[in-house]
Design a protein around this motif. Structure first.
Motif, PDB file in Angstrom:
ATOM      1  N   ARG A  31       0.808  -1.152  -0.182  1.00 11.13           N
ATOM      2  CA  ARG A  31      -0.045   0.022   0.196  1.00 11.13           C
ATOM      3  C   ARG A  31       0.879   1.224  -0.146  1.00 11.13           C
ATOM      4  O   ARG A  31       0.314   2.116  -0.389  1.00 11.13           O
ATOM      5  CB  ARG A  31      -0.903  -0.137   1.209  1.00 11.13           C
ATOM      6  N   ASN A  32       2.040   0.917   0.347  1.00  9.27           N
ATOM      7  CA  ASN A  32       3.007   2.334   0.366  1.00  9.27           C
ATOM      8  C   ASN A  32       3.674   2.517  -0.763  1.00  9.27           C
ATOM      9  O   ASN A  32       4.472   3.381  -1.026  1.00  9.27           O
ATOM     10  CB  ASN A  32       3.951   2.250   1.611  1.00  9.27           C
ATOM     11  N   GLY A  33       3.665   1.609  -2.067  1.00  7.07           N
ATOM     12  CA  GLY A  33       4.149   1.913  -3.115  1.00  7.07           C
ATOM     13  C   GLY A  33       5.521   0.973  -3.221  1.00  7.07           C
ATOM     14  O   GLY A  33       6.453   1.221  -4.265  1.00  7.07           O
ATOM     15  N   VAL A  34       5.732   0.200  -2.173  1.00  4.42           N
ATOM     16  CA  VAL A  34       7.313  -0.455  -2.173  1.00  4.42           C
ATOM     17  C   VAL A  34       6.895  -1.693  -3.049  1.00  4.42           C
ATOM     18  O   VAL A  34       5.899  -2.578  -2.857  1.00  4.42           O
ATOM     19  CB  VAL A  34       7.404  -0.907  -0.759  1.00  4.42           C
ATOM     20  N   CYS A  35       7.816  -1.779  -4.021  1.00  4.82           N
ATOM     21  CA  CYS A  35       7.650  -3.124  -5.029  1.00  4.82           C
ATOM     22  C   CYS A  35       8.129  -4.216  -4.237  1.00  4.82           C
ATOM     23  O   CYS A  35       9.467  -4.335  -3.916  1.00  4.82           O
ATOM     24  CB  CYS A  35       8.383  -2.791  -6.312  1.00  4.82           C
ATOM     25  N   LEU A  36       7.375  -5.242  -3.803  1.00  2.00           N
ATOM     26  CA  LEU A  36       7.685  -6.361  -3.204  1.00  2.00           C
ATOM     27  C   LEU A  36       8.199  -7.484  -3.993  1.00  2.00           C
ATOM     28  O   LEU A  36       8.821  -8.294  -3.809  1.00  2.00           O
ATOM     29  CB  LEU A  36       6.352  -7.059  -2.383  1.00  2.00           C
ATOM     30  N   LEU A  37       7.733  -7.272  -5.356  1.00  2.00           N
ATOM     31  CA  LEU A  37       8.068  -8.640  -6.211  1.00  2.00           C
ATOM     32  C   LEU A  37       7.908  -7.887  -7.917  1.00  2.00           C
ATOM     33  O   LEU A  37       7.110  -7.371  -8.043  1.00  2.00           O
ATOM     34  CB  LEU A  37       7.245  -9.691  -6.268  1.00  2.00           C
ATOM     35  N   TYR A  38       8.971  -8.182  -8.634  1.00  2.35           N
ATOM     36  CA  TYR A  38       8.964  -7.892 -10.008  1.00  2.35           C
ATOM     37  C   TYR A  38       9.561  -9.046 -10.683  1.00  2.35           C
ATOM     38  O   TYR A  38      10.518  -9.724 -10.494  1.00  2.35           O
ATOM     39  CB  TYR A  38      10.126  -6.814 -10.302  1.00  2.35           C
ATOM     40  N   ARG A  39       8.605  -9.608 -11.627  1.00  2.00           N
ATOM     41  CA  ARG A  39       9.071 -10.915 -12.503  1.00  2.00           C
ATOM     42  C   ARG A  39       8.900 -10.487 -13.961  1.00  2.00           C
ATOM     43  O   ARG A  39       7.756  -9.785 -14.329  1.00  2.00           O
ATOM     44  CB  ARG A  39       8.259 -11.967 -12.033  1.00  2.00           C
TER      45      ARG A  39
END
Length: 169
Positions: A31-39
């Motif tokens: 919700r804070n805009g932190v990218c937790l995963l990028y694939r």
């Protein structure tokens, strides 16, 4: 208990909406805009560094959510353009298509945003995004070693996600 279904992952995921390897990339933001995963699976061109790419994608989502809420013909309360909205509040969008890609989007009540970028001919992926969210809940959220808000580094989740995304898109 999961948000989109029972307490277990459905043994039969949603049916594929297209054939072939049409998934380009996927993002998971908190919700804070932190990218937790990028694939990435099939991204032909890299023009930005990953941090710029993540900021632009989250900014796009923020702007589209704000725009759709502002243009909602059913709501008298329009609010101010650019003001963040709570998940599920106001009008929302599920996807958009250009001549080169389709972006499908889902936001959970906890503010987790899942974005899947695919070939433009790919069909409706809402059920597939719900299934991916359920995978996230089962393999990441319920993992006692995972610290919320940190990048996802669960090998079982990554493997299951890869297999599923390759089968749907």
């Amino acid at each position: 208990m999961q948000f989109f279904g029972g307490s277990e992952i459905s043994p039969s995921p949603p049916a594929p909406t297209a054939t072939g390897n049409n998934a380009h990339m996927m993002y998971v933001f908190n919700r804070n805009g932190v990218c937790l995963l990028y694939r990435e699976w099939n991204r032909p061109l890299h023009t930005l560094n990953p941090q710029q790419d993540h900021k632009l994608m989250f900014g796009l989502l923020f702007s589209l959510k704000s725009l759709t809420a502002k243009m909602d013909p059913t709501s008298a309360e329009k609010g101010n353009l650019g003001v963040p909205q709570l998940p599920g509040q106001g009008c929302s969008f599920h996807s958009f298509r250009t001549n080169t890609y389709k972006l499908s989007f889902m936001e959970s009540p906890s503010g987790i945003k899942i974005i899947l970028v695919t070939h433009p001919r790919t069909g409706d992926l809402r059920e597939s995004l719900k299934y991916i969210y359920n995978l996230y809940v089962e393999y990441v959220v319920k993992n006692p070693l995972y610290a919320p808000g940190t990048p996802i580094r669960c090998e079982l989740f990554n493997t299951t996600l890869d297999q599923y995304v390759r089968s749907i898109a």
